[in-house]
Scaffold this motif. Structure first.
Motif, PDB file in Angstrom:
ATOM      1  N   LEU A 168       8.255 -30.578 -36.695  1.00  0.00           N
ATOM      2  CA  LEU A 168       7.729 -29.289 -36.512  1.00  0.00           C
ATOM      3  C   LEU A 168       6.474 -29.727 -36.956  1.00  0.00           C
ATOM      4  O   LEU A 168       5.588 -29.965 -37.045  1.00  0.00           O
ATOM      5  N   PRO A 169       6.802 -28.025 -36.447  1.00  0.00           N
ATOM      6  CA  PRO A 169       4.805 -27.255 -36.060  1.00  0.00           C
ATOM      7  C   PRO A 169       3.773 -26.696 -37.642  1.00  0.00           C
ATOM      8  O   PRO A 169       2.719 -27.431 -37.666  1.00  0.00           O
ATOM      9  N   GLU A 170       4.929 -26.261 -38.926  1.00  0.00           N
ATOM     10  CA  GLU A 170       4.167 -25.741 -40.247  1.00  0.00           C
ATOM     11  C   GLU A 170       3.911 -27.023 -41.111  1.00  0.00           C
ATOM     12  O   GLU A 170       3.930 -28.510 -41.065  1.00  0.00           O
ATOM     13  N   TYR A 171       2.134 -27.565 -40.546  1.00  0.00           N
ATOM     14  CA  TYR A 171       0.923 -27.639 -41.311  1.00  0.00           C
ATOM     15  C   TYR A 171       1.024 -27.342 -42.295  1.00  0.00           C
ATOM     16  O   TYR A 171      -0.227 -26.465 -42.343  1.00  0.00           O
ATOM     17  N   LYS A 172       1.215 -28.108 -43.869  1.00  0.00           N
ATOM     18  CA  LYS A 172       0.208 -27.021 -44.856  1.00  0.00           C
ATOM     19  C   LYS A 172      -0.949 -28.062 -45.113  1.00  0.00           C
ATOM     20  O   LYS A 172      -1.197 -29.227 -45.655  1.00  0.00           O
ATOM     21  N   LYS A 181      -9.557 -23.036 -49.595  1.00  0.00           N
ATOM     22  CA  LYS A 181      -8.485 -22.496 -48.513  1.00  0.00           C
ATOM     23  C   LYS A 181      -8.401 -21.353 -47.597  1.00  0.00           C
ATOM     24  O   LYS A 181      -8.254 -21.232 -46.537  1.00  0.00           O
ATOM     25  N   PRO A 182      -8.726 -20.414 -48.564  1.00  0.00           N
ATOM     26  CA  PRO A 182      -8.904 -18.880 -47.866  1.00  0.00           C
ATOM     27  C   PRO A 182      -9.835 -19.418 -46.510  1.00  0.00           C
ATOM     28  O   PRO A 182     -10.219 -18.109 -45.510  1.00  0.00           O
ATOM     29  N   ARG A 183     -10.835 -19.538 -47.285  1.00  0.00           N
ATOM     30  CA  ARG A 183     -12.181 -20.077 -45.822  1.00  0.00           C
ATOM     31  C   ARG A 183     -11.891 -21.162 -45.385  1.00  0.00           C
ATOM     32  O   ARG A 183     -12.444 -20.531 -43.743  1.00  0.00           O
ATOM     33  N   ILE A 184     -10.936 -21.900 -45.187  1.00  0.00           N
ATOM     34  CA  ILE A 184     -10.633 -23.132 -44.256  1.00  0.00           C
ATOM     35  C   ILE A 184      -9.755 -22.458 -43.084  1.00  0.00           C
ATOM     36  O   ILE A 184     -10.117 -22.090 -42.065  1.00  0.00           O
ATOM     37  N   LEU A 185      -8.432 -21.493 -43.957  1.00  0.00           N
ATOM     38  CA  LEU A 185      -8.025 -20.842 -43.189  1.00  0.00           C
ATOM     39  C   LEU A 185      -8.368 -19.586 -41.912  1.00  0.00           C
ATOM     40  O   LEU A 185      -7.699 -20.008 -40.693  1.00  0.00           O
ATOM     41  N   PHE A 192     -11.730 -20.874 -34.444  1.00  0.00           N
ATOM     42  CA  PHE A 192     -11.142 -21.824 -33.583  1.00  0.00           C
ATOM     43  C   PHE A 192      -9.771 -21.477 -32.637  1.00  0.00           C
ATOM     44  O   PHE A 192      -9.281 -22.433 -32.127  1.00  0.00           O
ATOM     45  N   GLY A 193      -9.441 -21.089 -32.946  1.00  0.00           N
ATOM     46  CA  GLY A 193      -7.974 -20.117 -32.437  1.00  0.00           C
ATOM     47  C   GLY A 193      -6.734 -20.646 -32.757  1.00  0.00           C
ATOM     48  O   GLY A 193      -5.792 -21.194 -31.876  1.00  0.00           O
ATOM     49  N   LEU A 194      -6.890 -21.573 -33.697  1.00  0.00           N
ATOM     50  CA  LEU A 194      -5.043 -22.112 -34.597  1.00  0.00           C
ATOM     51  C   LEU A 194      -4.589 -20.591 -35.274  1.00  0.00           C
ATOM     52  O   LEU A 194      -5.439 -19.867 -35.441  1.00  0.00           O
ATOM     53  N   LYS A 195      -3.370 -21.315 -35.021  1.00  0.00           N
ATOM     54  CA  LYS A 195      -2.238 -20.518 -35.306  1.00  0.00           C
ATOM     55  C   LYS A 195      -2.122 -20.455 -36.776  1.00  0.00           C
ATOM     56  O   LYS A 195      -1.868 -21.986 -37.702  1.00  0.00           O
ATOM     57  N   VAL A 196      -2.256 -19.500 -38.154  1.00  0.00           N
ATOM     58  CA  VAL A 196      -2.102 -19.942 -39.677  1.00  0.00           C
ATOM     59  C   VAL A 196      -0.910 -18.559 -40.281  1.00  0.00           C
ATOM     60  O   VAL A 196      -0.781 -17.617 -39.428  1.00  0.00           O
ATOM     61  N   SER A 197       0.152 -19.270 -41.105  1.00  0.00           N
ATOM     62  CA  SER A 197       1.444 -18.288 -41.436  1.00  0.00           C
ATOM     63  C   SER A 197       1.224 -18.840 -43.057  1.00  0.00           C
ATOM     64  O   SER A 197       1.723 -19.775 -43.181  1.00  0.00           O
ATOM     65  N   ASP A 199      -0.398 -20.372 -46.360  1.00  0.00           N
ATOM     66  CA  ASP A 199      -0.416 -21.258 -46.178  1.00  0.00           C
ATOM     67  C   ASP A 199      -0.836 -22.807 -45.044  1.00  0.00           C
ATOM     68  O   ASP A 199      -1.138 -24.016 -45.451  1.00  0.00           O
ATOM     69  N   PHE A 200       0.234 -21.843 -44.204  1.00  0.00           N
ATOM     70  CA  PHE A 200       0.977 -23.238 -43.048  1.00  0.00           C
ATOM     71  C   PHE A 200      -0.327 -23.135 -41.677  1.00  0.00           C
ATOM     72  O   PHE A 200      -0.628 -22.120 -40.969  1.00  0.00           O
ATOM     73  N   ILE A 201      -0.857 -24.094 -41.196  1.00  0.00           N
ATOM     74  CA  ILE A 201      -1.119 -24.357 -40.023  1.00  0.00           C
ATOM     75  C   ILE A 201       0.475 -24.560 -39.233  1.00  0.00           C
ATOM     76  O   ILE A 201       0.957 -25.822 -39.143  1.00  0.00           O
ATOM     77  N   ILE A 202       0.418 -23.231 -38.052  1.00  0.00           N
ATOM     78  CA  ILE A 202       0.741 -24.054 -36.743  1.00  0.00           C
ATOM     79  C   ILE A 202       0.406 -24.407 -35.524  1.00  0.00           C
ATOM     80  O   ILE A 202       0.075 -24.134 -34.874  1.00  0.00           O
TER      81      ILE A 202
END
Length: 244
Positions: A168-172, A181-185, A192-197, A199-202
């Motif tokens: 599963l791609p959703e990683y909380k 959390k906002p700073r990290i996301l 780094f170009g990661l997908k975020v949705s 609180d989840f990192i995709i």
């Protein structure tokens, strides 16, 4: 055969179980624990075989690999896996050392572990052999030649979709203070170009098939980045330089 049966510490671990028979028992049942992915198979051998397939793929793919990240960050994996046997044989598995560099300078050494990490994840209700299955990145502590601290961990019982043989791609984002959390996301998405949705990192969706090698490597790289940014934001990796 279980992946763990091939580990050097397997016999010692089984001796540990004989002496501690109540350590690995079924408590909640498959998909009934709050930490489970809810799409695990009730056939525990299926779950075990699927995750072991990932373990074998990771073991074959990573030695001598290098990964290049934004901001001139690089990871270099060693050529050989080492056997892991910790905590009086409660924890066993394999580890691959790596070096973390930025701008060509060594920041720290670390290791990637494929391990049971004890009794976490209700292993007796997920896998036939009652070994939990984790991928863990560690870094050596500052000014320490031997001791490690965790960078990030990935428990397969949380993310395995047994029906479709994929992760599963959703990683909380867990384990950090709410205000961080906002700073990290933002760093994960903007730098780094990661997908975020929310609180989840995709993370990349990884299926078990021959063509998934590139996706698996990308998944491991992004998981490492999540841990890197989390530790930096906590102030535990001061030698790393990130644009804020």
């Amino acid at each position: 055969m279980s992946w763990f049966q091939e580990r050097a510490g397997y016999a010692d671990h089984m001796n540990f179980r004989e002496k501690n028979p109540n350590t690995f028992v079924v408590k909640h049942g498959t998909n009934k624990h709050s930490d489970h992915s809810k799409v695990l198979s009730n056939d525990l051998l299926i779950n075990q075989t699927l995750v072991d397939t990932y373990f074998y793929k990771i073991m074959s793919l990573l030695p001598s690999q290098s990964m290049t990240l934004p901001l001139s960050i690089e990871i270099y994996f060693d050529e050989n896996w080492l056997e892991l046997n910790n905590n009086d044989s409660l924890i066993v598995g394999s580890g691959l050392p790596y070096k973390l560099l930025q701008n060509g300078n060594l920041l720290r050494e670390g290791r990637l572990l494929l391990t049971n990490w004890g009794n976490r994840g209700e292993p007796a209700s997920v896998y036939e052999d009652a070994f939990s299955r984790f991928l863990i990145f560690e870094l050596k502590k500052q000014r320490s030649a031997k001791n490690y601290e965790m960078l990030t961990q990935y428990g397969f019982h949380k993310f395995l979709n047994a029906k479709y043989a994929k992760l599963l791609p959703e990683y909380k984002l867990l384990g950090v203070k709410k205000e961080l959390k906002p700073r990290i996301l933002d760093l994960l998405e903007d730098t780094f170009g990661l997908k975020v949705s929310g609180d989840f990192i995709i993370l990349p969706e990884v299926e078990i098939k021959k063509s998934s090698d590139e996706e698996l490597l990308n998944f491991i790289q992004q998981l490492f980045v999540v841990g890197l940014v989390k530790e930096f934001s906590r102030g535990r990796l001061p030698e790393l330089q990130l644009k804020l």
